[in-house]
Design an enzyme around this catalytic site. Structure first.
Site, PDB file in Angstrom:
ATOM      1  N   GLU A  49       0.851  -1.195   0.000  1.00  0.00           N
ATOM      2  CA  GLU A  49       0.000   0.000   0.000  1.00  0.00           C
ATOM      3  C   GLU A  49       0.883   1.240   0.000  1.00  0.00           C
ATOM      4  O   GLU A  49       1.634   1.479   0.941  1.00  0.00           O
ATOM      5  CB  GLU A  49      -0.913   0.026   1.224  1.00  0.00           C
ATOM      6  CG  GLU A  49      -1.739   1.314   1.315  1.00  0.00           C
ATOM      7  CD  GLU A  49      -2.464   1.472   2.638  1.00  0.00           C
ATOM      8  OE1 GLU A  49      -2.859   2.609   2.965  1.00  0.00           O
ATOM      9  OE2 GLU A  49      -2.632   0.463   3.362  1.00  0.00           O
ATOM     10  N   ARG A  53       0.463  10.457   0.211  1.00  0.00           N
ATOM     11  CA  ARG A  53       0.818  11.526   1.139  1.00  0.00           C
ATOM     12  C   ARG A  53       2.030  12.317   0.693  1.00  0.00           C
ATOM     13  O   ARG A  53       2.450  13.238   1.392  1.00  0.00           O
ATOM     14  CB  ARG A  53       1.082  10.932   2.536  1.00  0.00           C
ATOM     15  CG  ARG A  53      -0.113  10.200   3.123  1.00  0.00           C
ATOM     16  CD  ARG A  53       0.212   9.647   4.503  1.00  0.00           C
ATOM     17  NE  ARG A  53      -0.820   8.749   4.981  1.00  0.00           N
ATOM     18  CZ  ARG A  53      -0.760   8.081   6.128  1.00  0.00           C
ATOM     19  NH1 ARG A  53       0.303   8.234   6.906  1.00  0.00           N
ATOM     20  NH2 ARG A  53      -1.729   7.273   6.503  1.00  0.00           N
ATOM     21  N   LYS A 136     -11.068  -2.209   6.489  1.00  0.00           N
ATOM     22  CA  LYS A 136      -9.895  -1.757   7.239  1.00  0.00           C
ATOM     23  C   LYS A 136     -10.370  -1.169   8.577  1.00  0.00           C
ATOM     24  O   LYS A 136     -11.260  -0.331   8.607  1.00  0.00           O
ATOM     25  CB  LYS A 136      -9.165  -0.691   6.416  1.00  0.00           C
ATOM     26  CG  LYS A 136      -8.073   0.078   7.150  1.00  0.00           C
ATOM     27  CD  LYS A 136      -7.488   1.129   6.212  1.00  0.00           C
ATOM     28  CE  LYS A 136      -6.551   2.073   6.916  1.00  0.00           C
ATOM     29  NZ  LYS A 136      -5.956   3.074   6.001  1.00  0.00           N
TER      30      LYS A 136
END
Length: 216
Positions: A49, A53, A136
């Site tokens: 993943e 950001r 999640k």
């Protein structure tokens, strides 16, 4: 043709079943993207993943998606624009901290399997009602950790979780032992100082150790 939530959950569940830990990566330098992915995949963690950001995140996804045996997803999906950019960069799945109707619709339209985030029973129930049963749990530690996730799982056995946020080598096993946990997301397998120094062998060793978690 849009991707139905049930199919999205099936695909993300298949990916989550490949290894006990999904590395959560913040890539600052695109030059490190491919060797980082190669080290993690070689260590037994094929599902990666990359969080959106940093300015280099999408380029990192493009580089990592060419690594044989790897499955690269985009994390921190928040807007439909994020979804479209991630899919165009080659992401094979998406991960979000929470879920909005707009985000879910965008993932369905782009045929991008999504691992949506939830922190409470109500949020998990809302996603389940829309067809998502692979979710999640975020932020895991701040939301009560393994005891909270175990409690949520009791009345909602239909849902399987991937806890992320504060998961470490010290507590990962506690999460992985829960009946409603298939894998966990963790960033410790790719420490910034190791990535910056190009210590790919050390990162591969961390990945190998993480790949054995929950198997004993």
């Amino acid at each position: 043709m849009t991707l139905a939530p049930i199919e999205a959950s099936r695909r993300t569940r298949e990916l989550c079943a490949l290894a006990p830990i999904v590395p959560v990566l913040v890539v600052d330098d695109v030059a490190s993207a491919r060797p980082l992915a190669e080290a993690l995949v070689a260590g037994g963690l094929p599902v990666l993943e990359v969080t959106l950001r940093t300015p280099t995140a999408l380029d990192a996804i493009r580089e990592m998606s060419t690594v044989p045996g790897g499955y690269v997803g985009a994390g921190t999906l928040v807007t439909p624009e994020d979804v479209r950019a991630a899919k165009a960069a080659g992401a094979t799945f998406g991960v979000s901290p929470g879920a909005t109707d707009e985000l879910l619709a965008a993932c369905a339209k782009e045929n991008l399997p999504l691992l949506p985030g939830a922190a409470t029973a109500s949020e998990a129930m809302r996603l389940l009602a829309q067809g998502f049963d692979m979710i999640k749990f975020f932020p895991a530690e701040a939301s009560g950790g393994a005891p909270a996730l175990k409690a949520i799982g009791a009345p909602l056995p239909q849902i399987t979780f991937c806890p992320t946020g504060g998961v470490s080598p010290q507590n990962a096993e506690t999460y992985l032992k829960l009946n409603n946990v298939l894998c966990a997301g963790g960033s410790w397998v790719a420490p910034k100082e190791m990535v910056k120094a190009g210590r790919w062998g050390d990162i591969e060793a961390l990945a190998k150790a993480a790949s054995q978690l929950g198997k004993i």
